[in-house]
Design a protein around this motif. Structure first.
Motif, PDB file in Angstrom:
ATOM      1  N   ALA A  81       0.829  -1.214   0.000  1.00  0.00           N
ATOM      2  CA  ALA A  81       0.000   0.000   0.000  1.00  0.00           C
ATOM      3  C   ALA A  81       0.858   1.256   0.000  1.00  0.00           C
ATOM      4  O   ALA A  81       0.548   2.234  -0.669  1.00  0.00           O
ATOM      5  N   LYS A  90       2.398   1.503  -3.598  1.00  0.00           N
ATOM      6  CA  LYS A  90       1.552   1.125  -4.731  1.00  0.00           C
ATOM      7  C   LYS A  90       1.669   2.091  -5.895  1.00  0.00           C
ATOM      8  O   LYS A  90       1.602   1.689  -7.063  1.00  0.00           O
ATOM      9  N   ASN A  91       1.861   3.373  -5.620  1.00  0.00           N
ATOM     10  CA  ASN A  91       1.910   4.367  -6.695  1.00  0.00           C
ATOM     11  C   ASN A  91       3.294   4.505  -7.325  1.00  0.00           C
ATOM     12  O   ASN A  91       3.478   5.326  -8.226  1.00  0.00           O
ATOM     13  N   GLU A 138      -4.826   0.468   3.906  1.00  0.00           N
ATOM     14  CA  GLU A 138      -5.573   0.064   2.714  1.00  0.00           C
ATOM     15  C   GLU A 138      -7.075   0.299   2.827  1.00  0.00           C
ATOM     16  O   GLU A 138      -7.804   0.104   1.846  1.00  0.00           O
ATOM     17  N   ARG A 159      -9.861  -2.074   1.394  1.00  0.00           N
ATOM     18  CA  ARG A 159     -10.048  -2.321  -0.039  1.00  0.00           C
ATOM     19  C   ARG A 159      -9.579  -3.725  -0.371  1.00  0.00           C
ATOM     20  O   ARG A 159      -8.727  -4.293   0.325  1.00  0.00           O
ATOM     21  N   PRO A 160     -10.105  -4.339  -1.432  1.00  0.00           N
ATOM     22  CA  PRO A 160      -9.760  -5.732  -1.734  1.00  0.00           C
ATOM     23  C   PRO A 160      -8.303  -5.891  -2.174  1.00  0.00           C
ATOM     24  O   PRO A 160      -7.683  -4.951  -2.696  1.00  0.00           O
ATOM     25  N   ASP A 161      -7.780  -7.094  -1.985  1.00  0.00           N
ATOM     26  CA  ASP A 161      -6.385  -7.389  -2.340  1.00  0.00           C
ATOM     27  C   ASP A 161      -6.070  -7.048  -3.792  1.00  0.00           C
ATOM     28  O   ASP A 161      -4.950  -6.621  -4.108  1.00  0.00           O
ATOM     29  N   ILE A 162      -7.023  -7.264  -4.674  1.00  0.00           N
ATOM     30  CA  ILE A 162      -6.765  -7.071  -6.099  1.00  0.00           C
ATOM     31  C   ILE A 162      -6.406  -5.620  -6.411  1.00  0.00           C
ATOM     32  O   ILE A 162      -5.790  -5.326  -7.442  1.00  0.00           O
ATOM     33  N   ASP A 163      -6.757  -4.688  -5.519  1.00  0.00           N
ATOM     34  CA  ASP A 163      -6.397  -3.285  -5.725  1.00  0.00           C
ATOM     35  C   ASP A 163      -4.910  -3.030  -5.461  1.00  0.00           C
ATOM     36  O   ASP A 163      -4.397  -1.980  -5.860  1.00  0.00           O
ATOM     37  N   TYR A 164      -4.242  -3.979  -4.805  1.00  0.00           N
ATOM     38  CA  TYR A 164      -2.861  -3.727  -4.384  1.00  0.00           C
ATOM     39  C   TYR A 164      -1.839  -4.712  -4.945  1.00  0.00           C
ATOM     40  O   TYR A 164      -0.677  -4.366  -5.095  1.00  0.00           O
ATOM     41  N   ASP A 212      -0.134  -7.533  -7.665  1.00  0.00           N
ATOM     42  CA  ASP A 212      -0.012  -7.887  -9.078  1.00  0.00           C
ATOM     43  C   ASP A 212      -0.047  -9.394  -9.299  1.00  0.00           C
ATOM     44  O   ASP A 212      -0.552  -9.860 -10.320  1.00  0.00           O
TER      45      ASP A 212
END
Length: 235
Positions: A143, A146-147, A197, A200-205, A207
């Motif tokens: 998190a 992530k950017n 986070e 928010r769901p794992d898929i947002d963070y 790969d």
């Protein structure tokens, strides 16, 4: 023996590998590894760092990859002027009750707030990631970074019974005790991650997700290396 997927990925990335590495005006590269309790995050991080370093050297790049885990606690403790043991206890994913926080408030010793602890940990992770060529295990690093353009985020998973057996073997617990330990630690880690986070769901963070019960360490590491090479993390 290599499986067909790894052979395909090597051939595919061999054709499409970017000729350029990470840009100098972007932080990283950084790889984060999150894991369910009982999955071998540190072992995979150590071997992955060695493999990426060797590949760098083969390309004439002497910069080494490193991996960090306990160093996060040690450096954060130094920043907060706490002993590493106390820092580990205070940051051990545990949610304290109102009365526990009240007792700490009136204690003669200095106990930073949960928010200050988490933000100090995040600061160390961010700074280490900016330096680049680092693999970070746990502590919601996915998190925090992530950017970052030059980042790759991994999560290691496995069925509960498989993880409980690994924990039981490693810590000398009964299977029932290890199952409870795994469930409790998963809950604590989720609570720590959710501070950053916001549930928010794992898929947002993440790969990539790997099932440690069906894949060997070597298969997981090779898959990560292939993607890291395709993104120019090895130059």
């Amino acid at each position: 023996m290599d499986n067909l997927f790894l052979k395909y990925m090597r051939e595919r990335t061999g054709r499409r590998k970017s000729p350029k590495g990470p840009t100098f005006d972007s932080p990283g590269p950084v790889i984060t590894i999150s894991r369910e309790y009982g999955c071998p995050g540190r072992r995979i991080a150590k071997k992955l760092a060695q493999t990426l370093t060797e590949k760098n050297k083969a390309q004439g790049n002497k910069r080494e990859w490193r991996w960090i885990s306990k160093e996060i606690i040690e450096e954060s403790a130094r920043e907060l002027k706490l002993s590493p043991a106390l820092m580990k206890e205070l940051s051990e994913y545990k949610e304290r009750t109102f009365f526990e926080n009240l007792a700490l408030f009136f204690s003669d010793e200095y106990y930073p707030s949960d928010v200050k602890i988490k933000n100090t940990i995040a600061k160390f992770i961010y700074n280490a990631s900016v330096e680049g060529n680092v693999i970070i295990v746990g502590r919601a690093a996915e998190a925090i970074t992530k950017n970052f353009v030059n980042s790759l985020h991994i999560k290691l998973k496995a069925p509960l019974e498989w993880r409980a057996q690994k924990v039981a073997d490693a810590l000398g617990m009964t299977l029932q005790e290890a199952r409870r330990e795994a469930i409790e630690m998963d809950h604590r880690r989720d609570a720590f991650r959710n501070y950053f986070e916001k549930e928010r769901p794992d898929i947002d963070y993440f790969d990539l997700f790997f099932n440690c019960a069906t894949l060997s360490d070597e298969e997981i590491i090779e898959s990560i290396v292939i993607l890291a090479e395709s993104r120019g993390f090895v130059v």
